[in-house]
Scaffold this active site. Structure first.
Site, PDB file in Angstrom:
ATOM      1  N   HIS A 160       0.813  -1.222   0.000  1.00 41.96           N
ATOM      2  CA  HIS A 160       0.000   0.000   0.000  1.00 41.96           C
ATOM      3  C   HIS A 160       0.851   1.278   0.000  1.00 41.96           C
ATOM      4  CE1 HIS A 160       0.614   0.033   4.348  1.00 41.96           C
ATOM      5  NE2 HIS A 160       0.175   1.277   4.369  1.00 41.96           N
TER       6      HIS A 160
ATOM      7  N   GLU B 219       6.677   4.368  13.827  1.00 43.13           N
ATOM      8  CA  GLU B 219       5.277   4.291  14.272  1.00 43.13           C
ATOM      9  C   GLU B 219       5.225   4.384  15.783  1.00 43.13           C
ATOM     10  OE1 GLU B 219       2.657   1.481  11.860  1.00 43.13           O
ATOM     11  OE2 GLU B 219       4.592   0.477  11.929  1.00 43.13           O
TER      12      GLU B 219
ATOM     13  N   HIS C 259       7.759  -2.096   2.317  1.00 44.25           N
ATOM     14  CA  HIS C 259       7.643  -0.638   2.257  1.00 44.25           C
ATOM     15  C   HIS C 259       9.010   0.073   2.164  1.00 44.25           C
ATOM     16  CE1 HIS C 259       3.712  -1.817   3.216  1.00 44.25           C
ATOM     17  NE2 HIS C 259       3.750  -1.696   4.530  1.00 44.25           N
TER      18      HIS C 259
ATOM     19  N   LYS D 243       8.130  -0.080  15.910  1.00 49.20           N
ATOM     20  CA  LYS D 243       6.869   0.169  16.606  1.00 49.20           C
ATOM     21  C   LYS D 243       7.190   0.851  17.934  1.00 49.20           C
ATOM     22  CE  LYS D 243       4.242  -2.528  13.900  1.00 49.20           C
ATOM     23  NZ  LYS D 243       3.373  -1.902  12.919  1.00 49.20           N
TER      24      LYS D 243
ATOM     25  N   LYS E  19       4.514   8.877  14.767  1.00 48.86           N
ATOM     26  CA  LYS E  19       4.287   8.225  13.472  1.00 48.86           C
ATOM     27  C   LYS E  19       4.796   9.161  12.389  1.00 48.86           C
ATOM     28  CE  LYS E  19       0.706   6.292  10.481  1.00 48.86           C
ATOM     29  NZ  LYS E  19       1.361   5.048  10.148  1.00 48.86           N
TER      30      LYS E  19
HETATM   31  C1  BG6 Z   1       1.510  -2.428   7.218  1.00 44.58           C
HETATM   32  C2  BG6 Z   1       2.161  -3.161   8.351  1.00 44.58           C
HETATM   33  O1  BG6 Z   1       1.908  -2.974   5.988  1.00 44.58           O
HETATM   34  O2  BG6 Z   1       1.893  -1.055   7.260  1.00 44.58           O
HETATM   35  C3  BG6 Z   1       1.782  -2.528   9.680  1.00 44.58           C
HETATM   36  O3  BG6 Z   1       1.745  -4.516   8.333  1.00 44.58           O
HETATM   37  C4  BG6 Z   1       2.081  -1.057   9.672  1.00 44.58           C
HETATM   38  O4  BG6 Z   1       2.470  -3.167  10.751  1.00 44.58           O
HETATM   39  C5  BG6 Z   1       1.487  -0.385   8.443  1.00 44.58           C
HETATM   40  O5  BG6 Z   1       1.530  -0.491  10.845  1.00 44.58           O
HETATM   41  C6  BG6 Z   1       1.949   1.048   8.329  1.00 44.58           C
HETATM   42  O6  BG6 Z   1       1.281   1.678   7.272  1.00 44.58           O
HETATM   43  P1  BG6 Z   1       0.976   3.238   7.286  1.00 44.58           P
HETATM   44  O7  BG6 Z   1       0.280   3.493   6.001  1.00 44.58           O
HETATM   45  O8  BG6 Z   1       0.124   3.491   8.486  1.00 44.58           O
HETATM   46  O9  BG6 Z   1       2.319   3.905   7.388  1.00 44.58           O
END
Ligand code: BG6
Length: 518
Positions: free
Chosen positions: A186, A224, A248, A348, A353
């Site tokens: 994503h 995060e 990511h 984490k 964030k």
């Molecule tokens: C996900 C992970 O792919 O991405 C999560 O599995 C993580 O652990 C998340 O919290 C973070 O995505 P974003 O868009 O909130 O930065």
């Protein structure tokens, strides 16, 4: 609306329609696409899951999800009702071929009623362990056959190491063509991540400097403050390396370091990214600690609240050795990047964030000015703020006003929200629309996922063999373990304090990007 960009008639099938992903992400995204006029006129969303639900119950459940999770907030009842008419629930057993042949019949009937062929999207919003078998059952029911219109969407993780990723890809590509498979990361749908390519290849200004001659190093931070919420069961088997770096962070690294593609076309862009992954220098087993650091959080404080240790989270083993923090130093061995370190970190329960990419430029080759003029001098820095305060910041030097020559760093700032008065689409909106349009550019190709695992293989193997003896080794609410500071300090550098935290909203007043390594 440009009709060429609007998808053809579509049947969007969600397996796992009763689950969290559907509730939090998929339906809010589809609803927003509907509101923005991107949906094809003929669209049906079929939600499949094990527990019986009447259509109305299903729709009400999804409405609550949209109310809670959509960027637009609560639904307008009338607009929602128009959308909800297109949602249907089907009870299905994902381990029974019959459910898939029934689905095939239903799809054929819809196409017959519409008197046209439709896109058929099979979105597997199910636990990773079910994916291979479900793909086989889709195959048994011949649901792959209309190869230009049938598409399967798979969520990460794509395997848990190189071997399992190869096996999964083998199964998927044994049934579907690669062009029918959409592996979602994503991050690639985020506006600011897509903007990295626009910024690099839509400007002449930066590209000539984008190499080892001018760049000292790159830092990629995805921090995060959240813990693992209710995902202990998944997370304890994954950890930060598999959950975040494999996908990511390596994708960000690819976008920052890839060569210019000939065109903005799915395979062109992905070829260039794969080249980067292949160029990453393998980390020797015996030097693993010089290149990779892991951490796990102990209890601590975040934003004034006491939070528990990772080992106290639900569904996590009390002696768990899973890492909730990982930092790597990588080199891309090619002409452009030889010798430039890329430092990656994610964790984490860090203080905030924040996702940022910092490009640190080299010092000037010769200092023209006397030492007294250079007290505040800092090398140039470019910062790509991915989230939450999306923007681009460039630090450069100017003469401080006054009767003597004194150099001072200042900041040129670009904020998305100020520059464009629009609410940008969420990553899932972009990605779901691309699936419906048949555009694979922002999705991971099989060789990409395998090349990313290949990069991490030595670390995975070393970390499995050598158990961490100091876990937990960072307190929740701090920037990670001391070993991570040492990893970068060994090179005479330090992690940058994310821009936003240093300056809060008042960027102009702040001499930012003056972290210790500056
Ligand atoms: C996900 C992970 O792919 O991405 C999560 O599995 C993580 O652990 C998340 O919290 C973070 O995505 P974003 O868009 O909130 O930065």
């Amino acid at each position: 609306m440009d009709n060429n960009l609007q998808p053809d008639p579509t049947i969007f099938v969600i397996f796992g329609a009763g689950g969290d992903l559907t509730w939090r992400k998929l339906i809010p995204a589809l609803y927003n696409l509907h509101l923005d006029g991107w949906m094809p006129e003929r669209i049906i969303v079929l939600g499949l899951d094990r527990t019986e639900m009447a259509n109305d119950e299903f729709r009400n459940h999804l409405q609550a999800g949209v109310n809670k999770n959509s960027r637009r907030g609560k639904v307008d009842k009338k607009l929602w009702n128009a959308f909800a008419k297109k949602l249907f629930f089907i009870k299905a057993d994902f381990e029974d071929d019959k459910s898939f042949t029934n689905l095939a019949e239903r799809l054929a009937k819809i196409e017959k009623d519409w008197d046209t062929k439709a896109n058929k999207i099979y979105y597997l919003a199910v636990p990773p362990g079910l994916v291979e078998n479900m793909a086989r059952r889709l195959g048994n029911a011949k649901l792959y056959e209309d190869w230009q219109r049938s598409r399967i969407v798979v969520e990460k993780p794509f395997g848990r190491d190189l071997e399992s990723a190869r096996k999964l890809n083998g199964t998927l590509t044994g049934i579907f063509l690669e062009s029918q498979i959409y592996r979602i990361d994503h991050y690639l749908g985020k506006e600011t991540v897509q903007n990295i390519l626009a910024f690099r290849f839509g400007n002449t200004l930066f590209e000539p400097l984008w190499n080892r001659h001018y760049i000292d190093h790159v830092q990629i931070t995805v921090a995060e403050s959240l813990g693992i919420a209710h995902r202990g069961d998944y997370y304890d088997r994954a950890g930060a390396l598999r959950d975040m770096i494999q996908n990511h962070l390596l994708q960000l690294l690819c976008l920052i370091s890839m060569e210019a593609p000939v065109s903005f076309n799915g395979n062109e862009v992905r070829n260039k990214k794969v080249d980067v992954l292949h160029a990453i220098r393998p980390i020797p087993f015996e030097q693993i600690n010089d290149f990779a650091v892991r951490g796990q959080y102990a209890a601590g404080w975040i934003e004034g609240e006491r939070v528990k240790a990772y080992r106290e989270e639900a569904d996590v083993a009390t002696d768990s050795l899973t890492e909730t923090y990982a930092a790597l130093k990588l080199f891309v061995d090619n002409w452009r990047w030889q010798g430039v370190p890329f430092y990656l970190r994610t964790g984490k329960r860090l203080p905030a964030k924040i996702s940022e990419v910092a490009i640190q430029f080299r010092s000037v080759p010769h200092q023209t000015f006397p030492a007294a003029a250079l007290m505040d001098w800092r090398p140039n820095r470019l910062l790509l703020a991915i989230q939450p305060h999306e923007g681009i910041f460039l630090r450069f030097e100017v003469k401080h006003p006054g009767m003597t020559m004194h150099l001072s760093p200042v900041l040129m700032q670009f904020y998305y929200r100020e520059a464009f008065d629009i609410d940008p689409p969420e990553a899932y909106e972009t990605l779901l629309l691309d699936v419906m349009r048949g555009d694979t550019t922002l999705f991971m190709r099989a060789d990409q996922t395998e090349a990313a695992w290949q990069v991490l293989s030595p670390i995975i193997q070393a970390w499995e063999k050598i158990k961490p003896f100091s876990f937990p080794n960072y307190q929740a609410g701090t920037w990670g373990p001391e070993e991570a500071e040492i990893l970068i300090a060994r090179d005479g550098r330090s992690w940058m304090m994310p821009t936003y935290l240093q300056c809060q909203e008042n960027l102009a007043a702040c001499h930012i990007m003056t972290g210790a390594s500056s």
